[in-house]
Write a protein that holds these residues in place. Structure first.
Motif, PDB file in Angstrom:
ATOM      1  N   UNK A 160      -4.281  -5.175   5.435  1.00  0.00           N
ATOM      2  CA  UNK A 160      -3.264  -5.196   6.492  1.00  0.00           C
ATOM      3  C   UNK A 160      -3.397  -4.030   7.474  1.00  0.00           C
ATOM      4  N   UNK A 161      -4.266  -3.064   7.177  1.00  0.00           N
ATOM      5  CA  UNK A 161      -4.435  -1.918   8.056  1.00  0.00           C
ATOM      6  C   UNK A 161      -3.508  -0.778   7.687  1.00  0.00           C
ATOM      7  N   UNK A 162      -3.943   0.424   8.013  1.00  0.00           N
ATOM      8  CA  UNK A 162      -3.180   1.610   7.615  1.00  0.00           C
ATOM      9  C   UNK A 162      -1.807   1.648   8.273  1.00  0.00           C
ATOM     10  N   UNK A 163      -1.720   1.228   9.521  1.00  0.00           N
ATOM     11  CA  UNK A 163      -0.448   1.312  10.251  1.00  0.00           C
ATOM     12  C   UNK A 163       0.659   0.527   9.550  1.00  0.00           C
ATOM     13  N   UNK A 164       0.312  -0.609   8.953  1.00  0.00           N
ATOM     14  CA  UNK A 164       1.304  -1.448   8.290  1.00  0.00           C
ATOM     15  C   UNK A 164       1.482  -1.108   6.811  1.00  0.00           C
ATOM     16  N   UNK A 165       0.633  -0.233   6.321  1.00  0.00           N
ATOM     17  CA  UNK A 165       0.691   0.135   4.907  1.00  0.00           C
ATOM     18  C   UNK A 165       1.933   0.980   4.633  1.00  0.00           C
ATOM     19  N   UNK A 166       2.586   0.735   3.512  1.00  0.00           N
ATOM     20  CA  UNK A 166       3.764   1.521   3.131  1.00  0.00           C
ATOM     21  C   UNK A 166       3.740   1.775   1.632  1.00  0.00           C
ATOM     22  N   UNK A 167       4.412   2.840   1.236  1.00  0.00           N
ATOM     23  CA  UNK A 167       4.531   3.149  -0.187  1.00  0.00           C
ATOM     24  C   UNK A 167       5.237   2.005  -0.911  1.00  0.00           C
ATOM     25  N   UNK A 168       6.230   1.420  -0.264  1.00  0.00           N
ATOM     26  CA  UNK A 168       6.977   0.311  -0.880  1.00  0.00           C
ATOM     27  C   UNK A 168       6.061  -0.872  -1.168  1.00  0.00           C
ATOM     28  N   UNK A 169       5.192  -1.198  -0.199  1.00  0.00           N
ATOM     29  CA  UNK A 169       4.281  -2.328  -0.387  1.00  0.00           C
ATOM     30  C   UNK A 169       3.262  -2.030  -1.484  1.00  0.00           C
ATOM     31  N   UNK A 170       2.777  -0.809  -1.506  1.00  0.00           N
ATOM     32  CA  UNK A 170       1.818  -0.418  -2.548  1.00  0.00           C
ATOM     33  C   UNK A 170       2.475  -0.509  -3.922  1.00  0.00           C
ATOM     34  N   UNK A 171       3.691   0.003  -4.025  1.00  0.00           N
ATOM     35  CA  UNK A 171       4.398  -0.017  -5.302  1.00  0.00           C
ATOM     36  C   UNK A 171       4.603  -1.440  -5.795  1.00  0.00           C
ATOM     37  N   UNK A 172       5.029  -2.319  -4.890  1.00  0.00           N
ATOM     38  CA  UNK A 172       5.289  -3.707  -5.272  1.00  0.00           C
ATOM     39  C   UNK A 172       4.023  -4.391  -5.764  1.00  0.00           C
TER      40      UNK A 172
END
Length: 207
Positions: A25-37
């Motif tokens: 999804x690219x770094x700009x759209x990356x989030x800790x929440x998405x990684x955790x999920x």
């Protein structure tokens, strides 16, 4: 008591997910929440280890190819520089490392902690390794005693980072060889064996 193996497995899963999701999804759209999920980890678990997604991405990138950028020492400084720098541009030129490293450098301009960590753990390490390899060649009389090691390091890395980060043209082995030829042609002749190697590589590019 925390199980070290379980903790290591969780850390590996989080870093692997960071790379996979960042590439998707690219770094700009990356989030800790998405990684955790996606990693099946708690958000607070990630934040306890990494203060930001930039810090997490740095760890994830450094987990790749830990030893592939180590310099060989065959006694031929030109051949050894070519081998290592070719490996470096191969790493930078391919996903997931290349695009995510570009994003990390951009993040470092906004986050002083990420900038300091990136320099300390990657950029300065590579620079020190390059200078050390050049110094060993100098001590073996492959390079002139007056050869400026720090300047040589800057000349080697500057064009590569300019092309990788600014113009974003492909980094190729041919381009590396041109940089090496320019370095040694402009800063003084190395030993006879090294001159022959440089001239051979240059002639191949000309013809």
């Amino acid at each position: 008591m925390t199980d070290p193996q379980r903790g290591a497995a969780r850390t590996e899963a989080i870093m692997r997910t960071t790379l996979e999701l960042g590439q998707e999804i690219g770094y700009a759209k990356l989030s800790i929440e998405a990684i955790a999920a996606q990693a099946g980890a708690g958000k607070h678990t990630i934040y306890r280890r990494w203060p930001s997604k930039g810090a997490l991405l740095l760890d994830a990138l450094l987990s790749l190819h830990k030893s592939s950028l180590d310099y060989p020492d065959t006694g031929d400084i030109v051949a050894d520089l070519r081998t290592q720098i070719h490996a470096a541009v191969d790493l930078l030129g391919n996903p997931p490392f290349g695009p995510l490293f570009q994003a990390l450098v951009g993040e470092a301009q906004r986050d002083p902690q990420v900038a300091a960590a990136l320099n300390e753990r990657f950029i300065a390490v590579q620079a020190d390794m390059t200078v050390a390899r050049l110094k060993a060649a100098q001590e073996q009389s492959q390079l002139s005693p007056t050869f400026d090691l720090s300047l040589a390091m800057a000349i080697l890395s500057g064009p590569l980072y300019f092309q990788f980060l600014i113009t974003q043209e492909p980094l190729t082995h041919e381009y590396v060889d041109r940089v090496l030829h320019a370095l040694f042609a402009g800063m003084g002749n190395p030993g006879k064996a090294c001159r022959t190697t440089i001239e051979e590589h240059h002639d191949k590019q000309v013809h």
